[in-house]
Scaffold this motif. Structure first.
Motif, PDB file in Angstrom:
ATOM      1  N   ILE A 116      -4.691   6.296  -0.999  1.00  0.00           N
ATOM      2  CA  ILE A 116      -3.838   5.112  -0.820  1.00  0.00           C
ATOM      3  C   ILE A 116      -4.002   4.188  -2.024  1.00  0.00           C
ATOM      4  O   ILE A 116      -5.125   3.844  -2.396  1.00  0.00           O
ATOM      5  CB  ILE A 116      -4.174   4.356   0.492  1.00  0.00           C
ATOM      6  N   ARG A 117      -2.872   3.865  -2.666  1.00  0.00           N
ATOM      7  CA  ARG A 117      -2.878   2.885  -3.759  1.00  0.00           C
ATOM      8  C   ARG A 117      -2.629   1.525  -3.123  1.00  0.00           C
ATOM      9  O   ARG A 117      -1.610   1.329  -2.452  1.00  0.00           O
ATOM     10  CB  ARG A 117      -1.772   3.218  -4.776  1.00  0.00           C
ATOM     11  N   ARG A 118      -3.578   0.612  -3.345  1.00  0.00           N
ATOM     12  CA  ARG A 118      -3.510  -0.662  -2.642  1.00  0.00           C
ATOM     13  C   ARG A 118      -2.486  -1.609  -3.266  1.00  0.00           C
ATOM     14  O   ARG A 118      -2.336  -1.646  -4.495  1.00  0.00           O
ATOM     15  CB  ARG A 118      -4.880  -1.336  -2.660  1.00  0.00           C
ATOM     16  N   ALA A 119      -1.839  -2.385  -2.439  1.00  0.00           N
ATOM     17  CA  ALA A 119      -0.919  -3.429  -2.926  1.00  0.00           C
ATOM     18  C   ALA A 119      -1.654  -4.316  -3.920  1.00  0.00           C
ATOM     19  O   ALA A 119      -2.792  -4.719  -3.684  1.00  0.00           O
ATOM     20  CB  ALA A 119      -0.422  -4.272  -1.749  1.00  0.00           C
ATOM     21  N   ASP A 134       0.874  -1.182   0.000  1.00  0.00           N
ATOM     22  CA  ASP A 134       0.000   0.000   0.000  1.00  0.00           C
ATOM     23  C   ASP A 134       0.905   1.224   0.000  1.00  0.00           C
ATOM     24  O   ASP A 134       1.855   1.290   0.796  1.00  0.00           O
ATOM     25  CB  ASP A 134      -0.857   0.038   1.277  1.00  0.00           C
ATOM     26  N   ASN A 135       0.644   2.183  -0.874  1.00  0.00           N
ATOM     27  CA  ASN A 135       1.514   3.365  -0.895  1.00  0.00           C
ATOM     28  C   ASN A 135       0.714   4.605  -1.185  1.00  0.00           C
ATOM     29  O   ASN A 135      -0.448   4.549  -1.603  1.00  0.00           O
ATOM     30  CB  ASN A 135       2.676   3.169  -1.880  1.00  0.00           C
ATOM     31  N   SER A 136       1.375   5.731  -0.967  1.00  0.00           N
ATOM     32  CA  SER A 136       0.661   7.001  -1.051  1.00  0.00           C
ATOM     33  C   SER A 136       0.586   7.516  -2.488  1.00  0.00           C
ATOM     34  O   SER A 136       1.568   7.476  -3.219  1.00  0.00           O
ATOM     35  CB  SER A 136       1.349   8.049  -0.175  1.00  0.00           C
ATOM     36  N   ALA A 137      -0.590   8.005  -2.868  1.00  0.00           N
ATOM     37  CA  ALA A 137      -0.772   8.590  -4.194  1.00  0.00           C
ATOM     38  C   ALA A 137      -0.472  10.084  -4.184  1.00  0.00           C
ATOM     39  O   ALA A 137      -0.520  10.737  -5.228  1.00  0.00           O
ATOM     40  CB  ALA A 137      -2.199   8.347  -4.680  1.00  0.00           C
ATOM     41  N   THR A 141       4.806  10.879  -2.239  1.00  0.00           N
ATOM     42  CA  THR A 141       4.136  10.034  -3.241  1.00  0.00           C
ATOM     43  C   THR A 141       4.953   8.774  -3.504  1.00  0.00           C
ATOM     44  O   THR A 141       6.157   8.855  -3.728  1.00  0.00           O
ATOM     45  CB  THR A 141       3.967  10.812  -4.562  1.00  0.00           C
ATOM     46  N   GLY A 142       4.282   7.631  -3.483  1.00  0.00           N
ATOM     47  CA  GLY A 142       4.956   6.360  -3.787  1.00  0.00           C
ATOM     48  C   GLY A 142       5.520   5.676  -2.557  1.00  0.00           C
ATOM     49  O   GLY A 142       5.893   4.508  -2.628  1.00  0.00           O
ATOM     50  N   ALA A 143       5.600   6.398  -1.427  1.00  0.00           N
ATOM     51  CA  ALA A 143       6.166   5.771  -0.226  1.00  0.00           C
ATOM     52  C   ALA A 143       5.127   4.838   0.404  1.00  0.00           C
ATOM     53  O   ALA A 143       3.930   5.128   0.383  1.00  0.00           O
ATOM     54  CB  ALA A 143       6.573   6.840   0.783  1.00  0.00           C
TER      55      ALA A 143
END
Ligand code: AMP
Ligand code: MG
Length: 410
Positions: free
Chosen positions: A139-142, A47-50, A98-100
């Motif tokens: 949140i971009r999900r795994a 999961d990472n930040s958009a 972003t992306g972390a």
């Protein structure tokens, strides 16, 4: 005479799909995938930040607004590429790029624009949240793009730039694809001279080798230039022998009725060959067969006929070898500007420039249609098809146009 369709069917009946080979992904543009690609990873992996912002617990932002900030204690920062050791607990936030990966405990990211980030004192340990966040915000999900274990690309897919990007995102450096065919090209004619030589009187430069080699490249094959054979048996046999390690052998010239056309005689002796008169213009004479097991296509020598018959017969053969399923060129309807006469019941492919005006296609003929006028191909993006049963088409009629190029039709 046989129809274009009959000729193509016979040719393709002799053509087999080539074998697969492992290739670096950047060499596979336009090639057909020969394996299912099953993902061994999740993309994204975590999961990472958009957004650039603050990772928070959504619950903590309840009631937050421009006039009623909710202050949270900033317990750390996580840039892209690192994993936060901090756990977000009630009342805290982690500054995130972003992306972390989203730190554990957090369930939403509030972007900087919805915080008092810009007004914040440099060494302040608090951030004011100015909006309510729902669980999952930014949140971009795994695995939301590609799930581990799924078939991401199927065998038979034609690899384009996006597919190559997807392969890279899975960490694939190479894949199995149907290999490119090597297409040997031999020009014939005592009058034909290599472009590296001065041009003696009575001779012409060899243009066919180059237009054909460029077409072979365009459709994904590897051209092998055999040069020029003279109109005698020895010269022709010697050159043909050099092309026997290729997947397809294309010759130009020497297939029409002419005193010096030895191609026919030699081919009849050296391999299996059929000579056809195809009901089309340009390009009536055509030869097809095989020489010591290598499929051979004998195209007419006239520079325009050569290119047009390549598009109609050699291109599908090459694409079939490459494992492609679709070898039709797009055909559109356009209003023809100018008229074409059809005097001998052949299907005419007239060079034309198709343009779109007021939402409609118009096909303007490119002037003299002689099969030696190669520059007419440079000003054409399509071929107007005049059916064999018609004695012509008049200006203003709707006609079918086989598009050679789409890029300049708009
Ligand atoms: P052919 O089919 O051999 O009778 O050739 C037909 C016409 O095309 C003749 O005018 C040739 O000079 C011309 N031609 C044949 N081969 C080439 C070539 N490689 N490059 C340019 N023109 C050619
Ligand atoms: Mg000739």
């Amino acid at each position: 005479m046989i129809s274009v369709e009959q000729a193509l069917e016979k040719i393709l009946g002799y053509i087999d799909v080539l074998e697969a080979k492992e290739s670096p992904i950047l060499d596979t543009l336009g090639l057909v995938l020969a394996e299912d690609i099953v993902s061994t990873v999740n993309v994204p992996p975590l999961d990472n930040s958009a957004m650039d912002g603050y990772a928070v617990i959504a619950e903590d932002t309840r009631g937050a607004g421009q006039q009623s900030p909710k202050y949270l204690k900033v317990i750390g920062t996580v840039p892209a590429g690192s994993i936060s050791k901090q756990e977000v607990i009630r009342g805290t936030a982690v500054r995130i790029m972003t992306g972390a990966p989203v730190p554990s405990g957090a369930d939403a990211v509030v972007q900087f624009e919805n915080t008092d980030e810009t007004q914040r004192e440099p060494n302040s340990s608090e951030i004011g949240i100015l909006t309510e966040a729902k669980v999952g915000l930014n949140i971009r999900r795994a695995g939301e793009d590609i799930t581990k274990g799924s078939v991401t690309l199927r065998q038979g897919t034609v690899l384009q730039s996006a597919e190559i990007g997807v392969l890279a995102s899975l960490g694939r450096t190479s894949v199995r694809v149907i290999r490119r065919p090597v297409v040997a090209i031999l020009s014939t004619g005592d009058e034909v001279v290599d472009i590296s030589q001065p041009l003696p009187p009575g001779k012409i430069y060899n243009s066919n080798t180059y237009s054909l080699a460029a077409l072979v490249k365009r459709y994904g094959g590897i051209p092998k230039l055999l040069g020029i054979a003279l109109d005698n048996e020895d010269s022709l046999i010697a050159k043909l022998n050099e092309g026997l390690d290729s997947d397809l052998l294309i010759t130009t010239g020497g297939v029409s009725v002419g005193d010096y056309d030895v191609v026919k005689d030699v081919l009849a002796k050296e391999g299996e060959i059929g000579f056809w008169r195809v009901r089309m213009k340009p390009g009536k004479p055509l030869a097809f067969g095989s020489i010591k097991g290598v499929p051979h296509l004998g195209l007419p020598g006239n520079p325009v006929s050569t290119m047009v018959t390549f598009e109609l017969f050699a291109r599908p053969a090459i694409l079939k070898m490459m494992g492609q399923q679709n070898w039709t060129k797009p055909i559109i309807e356009a209003t023809i500007e100018g008229s074409v006469k059809n005097t001998d019941g052949r299907r005419i492919y007239a060079r034309a420039m198709v343009e779109k005006r007021d939402g409609q296609y118009f096909a303007r003929l490119t002037g003299p249609q002689g099969s030696g006028i190669l520059t007419s191909m440079t000003s054409a993006n399509g071929l107007v098809i005049v059916p064999e049963e018609r004695d012509g088409v008049e200006a203003g009629e709707l006609v079918q146009v086989m598009m050679l190029d789409w890029d300049n039709a708009f």
